[in-house]
Scaffold this active site. Structure first.
Site, short mmCIF file in Angstrom:
data_model
loop_
_atom_site.label_atom_id
_atom_site.label_comp_id
_atom_site.label_asym_id
_atom_site.label_seq_id
_atom_site.Cartn_x
_atom_site.Cartn_y
_atom_site.Cartn_z
N SER A 283 -3.39 -44.07 46.75
CA SER A 283 -4.32 -44.61 47.72
C SER A 283 -4.33 -43.46 48.74
CB SER A 283 -4.00 -45.75 48.30
OG SER A 283 -2.87 -45.48 49.16
N LYS A 284 -5.44 -43.52 49.70
CA LYS A 284 -5.65 -42.48 50.70
C LYS A 284 -4.52 -42.41 51.58
CE LYS A 284 -8.40 -42.33 54.82
NZ LYS A 284 -7.74 -41.29 55.32
N ARG A 285 -3.79 -43.88 51.74
CA ARG A 285 -2.69 -43.90 52.72
C ARG A 285 -1.68 -42.90 52.07
NH1 ARG A 285 -1.84 -49.50 52.93
NH2 ARG A 285 -4.03 -49.79 53.26
#
Ligand code: GLU
Length: 526
Positions: A283-285
């Site tokens: 994910s972007k996180r």
């Protein structure tokens, strides 16, 4: 002819059949993103595999924008997608920008087309109209555990199968909102033939009667639009992320209901890209947490203004990104790791795609970038480094920049790191690394450096090789300690105990500058 079916559609069915069976063999694949934000790097990998397969087979690579869900539309997302593929060097054969014989390539421009097929399904009895309100559906869900709208429940609901025909008509006439659902017959075998996973057989009873059209926005849902377009655009292979695997049985059912089962594309569902630790989807996180981009280009969110980093802006070369992504889910079965795009086109195969997820590996991404920097000519590298130098207010000859980058490229993963490794070619030290001074600048050093100055001054051939020979002879004759002399020399020229081979540096900066720096060190250091 199918009862109630529009004659143009019927003749269209017939002409297509002939077309397909007689002449049509060209491989056609599509990348079908929804413009809901920046393209995730996993989407880029999907597009890349589509490209590799199509080009290997002499086929076409098509961009189709799936923008039927207007509530999720994000301005700029489509342009972003196009720009990302321009940067990567993966051109589409047909796209909204480029056009082609199967357009329009944006689903929002194909509304009328979908309506025809929705009507065809209704006329065949393969779909039906449902009036249940969200509240009514909520009540069912609360009453029945695991409620799903299907063969076992649909006759208790408010739809065109349970209501008298006149009531259905009058509800529609009075403007009542409705949806159209696909009618899935129970206990049927559905086979999804996947190039990576093999044959997956499921029982139709597990599927629900999915909504394929909503009167509220007069638009089909993803499933119907996707299947209709794949068919009309004569897509031969649907290559997409694993997250779409659960939709595949429904898509097969839609092909069957539309009478297109014979022409169904071949499926390939690609493994997920996983977090570096392997637990769950990338994910972007994860990117924010571990400091790497998950998008090809930088993206600024039009609503929040939040900026997400991109591979391009982070200094990755497009060739490196492609090579790295190709290996996330595929391997050539040999030791070779560096592949140009055309080599990838040659080597790619679904047989060598893995079924299990591919762990994202930042270090590997950097390693690839390093390899591609090493492969660049010094001329090209210098061209890319020039703007960095200009920003620092440095003007240097192309020849000098080329030599400098050639000497330090071994040490960098990104072009932006070249400055830290090469600034001393362009500016003389103004300070000297304290630790190195304490360790390397001894009592006898100024005297030795003075002698060295005189030695170098007398040289006509200032090549690295000649300097090295002359200086080493001098050290030996005087029985000096090589390490001490050379480290002090380096400190004077570089300002610290680092950098490439000493005489390569002095050759590039030249005799005059070398002597000036030694003098400066003598007068500055204790
Ligand atoms: N619009 C879908 C997406 O955004 C396409 C899935 C498919 O390739 O069928 O990924």
């Amino acid at each position: 002819m199918v009862k109630g079916m529009n004659p143009t559609i019927f003749s269209y069915f017939c002409s297509r059949m002939n077309n397909r069976t007689m002449t049509h063999h060209k491989i056609r694949v599509r990348f079908a993103p929804s413009p809901t934000g920046p393209l995730h790097i996993g989407g880029v990998r999907t597009a890349l595999y589509n490209y590799l397969f199509a080009k290997q087979q002499g086929g076409d690579f098509i961009l189709r924008i799936e923008d039927t869900d207007s509530s999720r539309f994000v301005p700029g997302a489509e342009e972003y997608i196009q720009e990302a593929f321009d940067w990567l060097g993966l051109p589409f054969d047909e796209s909204p920008l480029k056009g082609g014989n199967y357009g329009p390539y944006k689903q929002s421009q194909r509304r009328e087309i979908y309506k025809q097929y929705v009507n065809a399904l209704l006329d065949k009895g393969a779909a039906y109209i449902a009036f249940d309100t969200p509240e009514e559906l909520e009540i069912q869900r609360a009453e029945t555990a695991n409620f799903q709208y299907d063969a076992s429940t649909r006759d208790k609901m408010r739809n065109s199968l349970t209501l008298p025909a006149e009531e259905t008509d009058s509800l529609i006439k009075s403007g009542t909102q409705y949806v159209i659902r696909i009618k899935i017959d129970p206990e049927q075998e559905i086979v999804v033939d996947d190039m990576i996973r093999g044959k997956v057989v499921i029982n139709s009873s597990v599927l629900d009667d999915k909504v394929i059209y909503k009167s509220a926005d007069e638009l089909p849902t993803y499933h119907l639009a996707n299947v209709v377009d794949d068919h009309l655009m004569e897509i031969t292979h649907v290559i997409r992320g694993e997250e779409w695997l659960p939709s595949a049985p429904l898509h097969v059912w839609l092909y069957r209901s539309l009478g297109w089962e014979e022409d169904m594309p071949q499926f390939a569902h690609l493994p997920l890209l996983l977090k570096p630790e392997g637990n769950g989807k990338l994910s972007k996180r994860d990117g924010d947490r571990l400091g790497f981009p998950v998008f090809p280009l930088q993206w600024s969110d039009p609503k929040t203004g939040e900026v997400s980093s991109g591979y391009r802006e982070s200094g990755y070369l497009p060739e490196a990104v492609i090579n790295f992504l190709a290996f996330l889910g595929w391997n050539p079965g040999t030791e070779q790791e560096i592949f140009s795009l055309s080599e990838l086109v040659q080597a790619f195969s679904f047989d060598r795609c893995s079924k299990s997820g591919a762990k994202f590996d930042v270090e590997k991404a950097k390693w690839y970038n390093h390899q591609y920097i090493l492969e660049m000519s010094d001329t090209d590298l210098a061209k890319q480094f020039m703007p960095v130098l200009q920003e620092k207010g440095i003007s240097a000859s192309t020849a000098k920049v080329e030599k400098a980058v050639g000497l330090v490229k071994e040490r960098v993963h990104f072009i932006s790191e070249l400055w830290d490794q090469s600034y001393f070619f362009f500016i003389a030290p103004t300070t000297y690394d304290e630790k190195t001074v304490n360790k390397r600048w001894k009592e006898e050093t100024p005297g030795q450096m003075q002698q060295l100055t005189e030695l170098l001054e007398g040289m006509d051939d200032f090549s690295a090789a000649n300097q090295e020979k002359t200086v080493m002879d001098w050290i030996q004759q005087n029985q000096y300690h090589t390490g001490n002399v050379m480290n002090a020399f380096r400190l004077a020229i570089v300002g610290a105990g680092k950098g490439p081979h000493m005489f390569d540096i002095t050759e590039v900066i030249g005799k005059e500058e070398t002597l000036r720096r030694i003098q400066q060190a003598i007068s500055t250091l204790p």
